[in-house]
Motif scaffolding. Structure first.
Motif, PDB file in Angstrom:
ATOM      1  N   ILE A   1       0.835  -1.201   0.000  1.00  0.00           N
ATOM      2  CA  ILE A   1       0.000   0.000   0.000  1.00  0.00           C
ATOM      3  C   ILE A   1       0.874   1.257   0.000  1.00  0.00           C
ATOM      4  O   ILE A   1       0.588   2.234  -0.703  1.00  0.00           O
ATOM      5  N   ALA A   2       1.966   1.202   0.757  1.00  0.00           N
ATOM      6  CA  ALA A   2       2.911   2.318   0.762  1.00  0.00           C
ATOM      7  C   ALA A   2       3.426   2.585  -0.647  1.00  0.00           C
ATOM      8  O   ALA A   2       3.524   3.731  -1.099  1.00  0.00           O
ATOM      9  N   LEU A   3       3.685   1.491  -1.359  1.00  0.00           N
ATOM     10  CA  LEU A   3       4.174   1.596  -2.734  1.00  0.00           C
ATOM     11  C   LEU A   3       3.132   2.266  -3.626  1.00  0.00           C
ATOM     12  O   LEU A   3       3.435   3.175  -4.406  1.00  0.00           O
ATOM     13  N   PHE A   4       1.889   1.849  -3.464  1.00  0.00           N
ATOM     14  CA  PHE A   4       0.779   2.419  -4.230  1.00  0.00           C
ATOM     15  C   PHE A   4       0.681   3.934  -3.971  1.00  0.00           C
ATOM     16  O   PHE A   4       0.521   4.722  -4.900  1.00  0.00           O
ATOM     17  N   ASP A   5       0.814   4.303  -2.701  1.00  0.00           N
ATOM     18  CA  ASP A   5       0.777   5.723  -2.325  1.00  0.00           C
ATOM     19  C   ASP A   5       1.877   6.508  -3.025  1.00  0.00           C
ATOM     20  O   ASP A   5       1.650   7.610  -3.538  1.00  0.00           O
ATOM     21  N   HIS A   6       3.109   5.939  -3.027  1.00  0.00           N
ATOM     22  CA  HIS A   6       4.241   6.612  -3.664  1.00  0.00           C
ATOM     23  C   HIS A   6       3.965   6.839  -5.143  1.00  0.00           C
ATOM     24  O   HIS A   6       4.230   7.915  -5.674  1.00  0.00           O
ATOM     25  N   VAL A   7       3.416   5.828  -5.801  1.00  0.00           N
ATOM     26  CA  VAL A   7       3.170   5.946  -7.246  1.00  0.00           C
ATOM     27  C   VAL A   7       2.098   7.011  -7.496  1.00  0.00           C
ATOM     28  O   VAL A   7       2.232   7.833  -8.390  1.00  0.00           O
ATOM     29  N   GLU A   8       1.056   6.977  -6.664  1.00  0.00           N
ATOM     30  CA  GLU A   8      -0.017   7.960  -6.814  1.00  0.00           C
ATOM     31  C   GLU A   8       0.508   9.377  -6.642  1.00  0.00           C
ATOM     32  O   GLU A   8       0.036  10.311  -7.292  1.00  0.00           O
ATOM     33  N   ALA A   9       1.519   9.545  -5.752  1.00  0.00           N
ATOM     34  CA  ALA A   9       2.090  10.876  -5.490  1.00  0.00           C
ATOM     35  C   ALA A   9       3.240  11.180  -6.443  1.00  0.00           C
ATOM     36  O   ALA A   9       3.987  12.136  -6.225  1.00  0.00           O
ATOM     37  N   PHE A  10       3.413  10.360  -7.474  1.00  0.00           N
ATOM     38  CA  PHE A  10       4.530  10.497  -8.434  1.00  0.00           C
ATOM     39  C   PHE A  10       5.886  10.491  -7.751  1.00  0.00           C
ATOM     40  O   PHE A  10       6.839  11.054  -8.250  1.00  0.00           O
ATOM     41  N   ASN A  11       5.975   9.829  -6.614  1.00  0.00           N
ATOM     42  CA  ASN A  11       7.243   9.738  -5.892  1.00  0.00           C
ATOM     43  C   ASN A  11       7.949   8.455  -6.334  1.00  0.00           C
ATOM     44  O   ASN A  11       8.027   7.471  -5.614  1.00  0.00           O
ATOM     45  N   TYR A  12       8.485   8.504  -7.582  1.00  0.00           N
ATOM     46  CA  TYR A  12       9.015   7.280  -8.183  1.00  0.00           C
ATOM     47  C   TYR A  12      10.288   6.784  -7.518  1.00  0.00           C
ATOM     48  O   TYR A  12      10.585   5.594  -7.534  1.00  0.00           O
ATOM     49  N   ALA A  13      11.069   7.687  -6.942  1.00  0.00           N
ATOM     50  CA  ALA A  13      12.318   7.268  -6.293  1.00  0.00           C
ATOM     51  C   ALA A  13      12.011   6.286  -5.170  1.00  0.00           C
ATOM     52  O   ALA A  13      12.582   5.192  -5.093  1.00  0.00           O
ATOM     53  N   ASN A  14      11.062   6.647  -4.292  1.00  0.00           N
ATOM     54  CA  ASN A  14      10.696   5.762  -3.184  1.00  0.00           C
ATOM     55  C   ASN A  14       9.988   4.506  -3.688  1.00  0.00           C
ATOM     56  O   ASN A  14      10.158   3.422  -3.126  1.00  0.00           O
ATOM     57  N   ALA A  15       9.203   4.676  -4.757  1.00  0.00           N
ATOM     58  CA  ALA A  15       8.518   3.522  -5.328  1.00  0.00           C
ATOM     59  C   ALA A  15       9.522   2.499  -5.832  1.00  0.00           C
ATOM     60  O   ALA A  15       9.387   1.298  -5.600  1.00  0.00           O
ATOM     61  N   HIS A  16      10.596   3.014  -6.494  1.00  0.00           N
ATOM     62  CA  HIS A  16      11.665   2.137  -6.964  1.00  0.00           C
ATOM     63  C   HIS A  16      12.295   1.384  -5.807  1.00  0.00           C
ATOM     64  O   HIS A  16      12.530   0.175  -5.879  1.00  0.00           O
ATOM     65  N   LEU A  17      12.586   2.091  -4.767  1.00  0.00           N
ATOM     66  CA  LEU A  17      13.257   1.512  -3.598  1.00  0.00           C
ATOM     67  C   LEU A  17      12.432   0.351  -3.038  1.00  0.00           C
ATOM     68  O   LEU A  17      12.938  -0.760  -2.819  1.00  0.00           O
ATOM     69  N   LEU A  18      11.133   0.594  -2.833  1.00  0.00           N
ATOM     70  CA  LEU A  18      10.264  -0.438  -2.263  1.00  0.00           C
ATOM     71  C   LEU A  18      10.100  -1.608  -3.226  1.00  0.00           C
ATOM     72  O   LEU A  18      10.182  -2.773  -2.831  1.00  0.00           O
ATOM     73  N   SER A  19       9.883  -1.276  -4.515  1.00  0.00           N
ATOM     74  CA  SER A  19       9.660  -2.334  -5.501  1.00  0.00           C
ATOM     75  C   SER A  19      10.873  -3.241  -5.602  1.00  0.00           C
ATOM     76  O   SER A  19      10.755  -4.479  -5.527  1.00  0.00           O
ATOM     77  N   ALA A  20      12.056  -2.611  -5.787  1.00  0.00           N
ATOM     78  CA  ALA A  20      13.281  -3.402  -5.926  1.00  0.00           C
ATOM     79  C   ALA A  20      13.519  -4.215  -4.656  1.00  0.00           C
ATOM     80  O   ALA A  20      13.907  -5.392  -4.713  1.00  0.00           O
ATOM     81  N   GLY A  21      13.272  -3.571  -3.523  1.00  0.00           N
ATOM     82  CA  GLY A  21      13.463  -4.270  -2.237  1.00  0.00           C
ATOM     83  C   GLY A  21      12.595  -5.514  -2.152  1.00  0.00           C
ATOM     84  O   GLY A  21      13.070  -6.612  -1.839  1.00  0.00           O
ATOM     85  N   LEU A  22      11.304  -5.359  -2.468  1.00  0.00           N
ATOM     86  CA  LEU A  22      10.368  -6.494  -2.404  1.00  0.00           C
ATOM     87  C   LEU A  22      10.758  -7.583  -3.404  1.00  0.00           C
ATOM     88  O   LEU A  22      10.729  -8.776  -3.099  1.00  0.00           O
ATOM     89  N   LEU A  23      11.150  -7.137  -4.617  1.00  0.00           N
ATOM     90  CA  LEU A  23      11.525  -8.084  -5.670  1.00  0.00           C
ATOM     91  C   LEU A  23      12.708  -8.932  -5.241  1.00  0.00           C
ATOM     92  O   LEU A  23      12.677 -10.172  -5.307  1.00  0.00           O
ATOM     93  N   ILE A  24      13.753  -8.262  -4.744  1.00  0.00           N
ATOM     94  CA  ILE A  24      14.969  -8.988  -4.364  1.00  0.00           C
ATOM     95  C   ILE A  24      14.688  -9.899  -3.163  1.00  0.00           C
ATOM     96  O   ILE A  24      15.078 -11.075  -3.145  1.00  0.00           O
ATOM     97  N   ALA A  25      13.963  -9.382  -2.161  1.00  0.00           N
ATOM     98  CA  ALA A  25      13.678 -10.185  -0.973  1.00  0.00           C
ATOM     99  C   ALA A  25      12.886 -11.435  -1.340  1.00  0.00           C
ATOM    100  O   ALA A  25      13.185 -12.543  -0.872  1.00  0.00           O
ATOM    101  N   SER A  26      11.904 -11.279  -2.239  1.00  0.00           N
ATOM    102  CA  SER A  26      11.089 -12.431  -2.640  1.00  0.00           C
ATOM    103  C   SER A  26      11.932 -13.454  -3.390  1.00  0.00           C
ATOM    104  O   SER A  26      11.823 -14.664  -3.165  1.00  0.00           O
TER     105      SER A  26
END
Lengths: 232, 392
Positions: free
Chosen positions: A183-208
């Protein structure tokens, strides 16, 4: 609260939710898988379908019905409110219940398959040596299906971490309570905060990826050890 | 065991009556499957080893599973000595794990995640008062040198030895064996049968041994119960039971004997066995002793001679290479389509000879006629294991 500390809080909430969910899933999923594996009736198909539903249903459908059930005006919501004194909808407990239902097949299916493959032979032998049902489970079933328990635990945990729709419907977006990573990721994307969105996405991807690789590594090791033992 | 001594049933025919009964099994149950029903009402006095004989599909394995408590749909009453295992009156059923009955399966069912020693310990650990210790049972089953091995690497015979040892350590009051050696070659089978007999003698444990091989049962069992189409016959002494199965219609009639080893004659490659006091009750078999001249104790040995291997002569066959010839009296002749089954008596011991119909007519055989029977030493079959293994 800074963006980063909000994300860390969301990470903690996510891990807490996934851990609690996985523990609950193992506790209720193991006996459920056992009965489905041993049950010799055509009615079994219906229950297997119910367990498999979250695999095909949009999570928002499940979330919608749960939201109705959890509202203070419905019976389950009322019971919860009288028992605990707090509202169920939009709480941490709500997202845990939702996740348990949503991730159920990921725990039940590998366990059910393992129990079916194990068969009754070893269990009958153990009974003839004086072992009761609980004893047989821990001394025979669990050690022989350990690999499937590892798979079930990891899949249940990983799938819960990645869930979005159910949490969004019944959890809302309360920091520290129901605001999880997706949900935090969704919020970042909605706010056009792509830097944080990248961080969370990459983090989740690598951890998974790391988690799943570990599961397959453990499973392979265990299987090849068993194959070697059988062939020797 | 604290069961009361049982009054001996008056049954002159049964050879097992002079052996003490070790336990009493009362069966009165019913179990129906789709196409098959097992219906048993019988009390079996268990002596040393009771053989259960029947064709595949006759219900003999199911019988063991019922006694063990593994069949859940059984209705009726079951008891072992004073212990009620299942009662229809108060609907009580003792669970398999509480019955103190051991079961050795045909397919071993060893626990793959445990080694040999741990498999044995599994039964021992769940026993409150253990009289046996694992080391003693390892020695008894000749597994001491294998105890740290993984069970998946064992041979068929070794696996079954582990299965038996594991069952013994759970200290059952009755041991059930379901075709335990049917997958083994003859030498290994001989060895296993010898070990099992020895275990029975040492532990005085009553056993029910299921098999479709009459020769195996003849060697190991002292009484026999037959299962046919879901029904049980009364138990008979093993030799009597085997003779009762003989008929001209049977493809393999045989003489079942309990012989005493009289002497080994290594210079001739023969062993002299006897079934009576006189010289005329001697039977020669191939040497039953290995090259190392072990002085085996006087022992009794069950032997089989197939009726097709025994021939009849009117005169004494002195000029023949055939080692065994005994004077006999014909007590019965049964005529079949192509052959005749002749029952003969030698010093009160019955023998069965299967001869062609043509020979029977040509020789004008009649009841009470005095004749000679002859058979080769090689015709005397036994599971006696020659190399007494000592790897413990």
């Amino acid at each position: 609260m800074t963006e980063a500390s909000a994300d860390i809080l969301a990470l903690i909430t996510t891990l807490k939710m996934a851990a609690v969910t996985t523990i609950i899933l193992l506790i209720i999923g193991t006996p459920l898988a056992w009965y489905l594996a041993k049950w010799q009736s055509k009615k079994k198909v219906f229950f297997e379908a119910i367990v498999a539903l979250p695999l095909v249903l949009p999570p928002t459908v499940l979330g919608f019905y749960l939201l109705l059930a959890f509202s203070p005006t419905s019976l389950p919501g009322q019971i919860w409110q009288t028992a605990t004194g707090s509202q169920l909808a939009f709480s941490f407990s709500a997202i845990v219940i939702g996740s348990v239902l949503y991730s159920l097949p990921f725990v039940v299916q590998p366990l059910q398959k393992a129990f079916e493959q194990l068969g009754d032979q070893q269990l009958e032998a153990a009974a003839m040596l004086g072992a009761g049902p609980i004893d047989r489970f821990f001394s025979i079933v669990f050690p022989l299906t350990k690999a499937s328990f590892i798979t079930a635990t990891a899949l249940g945990f990983a799938h819960t971490v990645g869930e979005f729709g159910v949490v969004l419907m019944i959890g809302g977006n309360i920091p520290g309570e129901t605001r999880v990573l997706s949900i935090a990721l969704f919020d970042h994307v909605e706010a056009f905060n792509y830097a944080n969105a990248h961080l969370l996405s990459a983090g989740l991807l690598i951890a998974s990826l790391v988690l799943l690789s570990l599961v397959y590594l453990l499973g392979n090791n265990y299987n090849s050890k068993r194959v070697k033992a059988i062939n020797s | 065991m604290n069961n009361m001594p049982l009054p001996n049933k008056v049954n002159i025919l049964s050879e097992s009556d002079n052996k003490p009964s070790l336990a009493t099994l009362k069966l009165d149950f019913n179990l129906a499957f789709n196409s098959f029903e097992l219906s048993v009402k019988q009390t079996i006095d268990l002596t040393a080893i009771t053989g259960i004989y029947g064709d595949s599909g006759s219900g003999k394995s199911t019988l063991l599973r019922v006694i063990a408590g593994l069949e859940q749909r059984v209705t009726g009453n079951l008891s072992l000595n004073d212990t009620v295992l299942q009662s229809s009156s108060d609907k009580s059923v003792i669970k398999p794990e509480k019955r103190q009955i051991g079961l050795v399966f045909q397919d071993s069912r060893l626990f793959e995640h445990l080694n040999v020693y741990q498999n044995l310990a599994y039964g021992a650990k769940r026993q409150k008062s253990s009289k046996l210790n694992i080391e003693a049972v390892l020695a008894l089953t000749q597994l001491t040198s294998l105890q740290h091995q993984s069970v998946s690497g064992l041979s068929g015979g070794e696996k079954q030895r582990v299965a038996i040892a594991r069952a013994l350590l759970a200290e059952p009051k009755l041991l059930l064996l379901d075709e335990p050696f049917s997958a083994l070659d003859k030498t290994t089978k001989s060895q296993m049968l010898t070990i099992l007999k020895d275990i029975q003698r040492q532990l005085k444990l009553p056993m029910l041994y299921v098999s479709h091989s009459l020769s195996e049962l003849q060697y190991i069992a002292d009484q026999l119960v037959m299962v046919k189409a879901g029904e049980l016959s009364q138990s008979l002494g093993i030799h009597q039971a085997i003779h009762a199965l003989n008929s001209v219609a049977d493809s393999n009639p045989k003489t079942s004997l309990l012989l005493t080893i009289a002497e080994h004659l290594p210079e001739y490659g023969l062993t002299r066995l006897s079934f009576g006091m006189t010289d005329e009750s001697s039977i020669y078999s191939p040497l039953l002793q290995n090259s190392m001249s072990q002085q085996t104790m006087v022992q009794q040995l069950p032997c089989l001679i197939y009726a097709r291997d025994i021939s009849i002569s009117i005169t004494k066959p002195e000029h023949s290479s055939i080692v065994n010839h005994l004077p006999a009296t014909i007590s019965k002749i049964e005529y079949g389509k192509t052959s005749a089954l002749v029952t003969l008596t030698v010093n009160e011991q019955q023998f069965y000879a299967q001869i062609s119909l043509w020979s029977a007519k040509r020789m004008a055989l009649t009841q009470a006629l005095s004749v000679y029977i002859q058979f080769k030493a090689n015709a005397v079959h036994t599971y006696h294991y020659k190399e007494l293994v000592n790897n413990a």
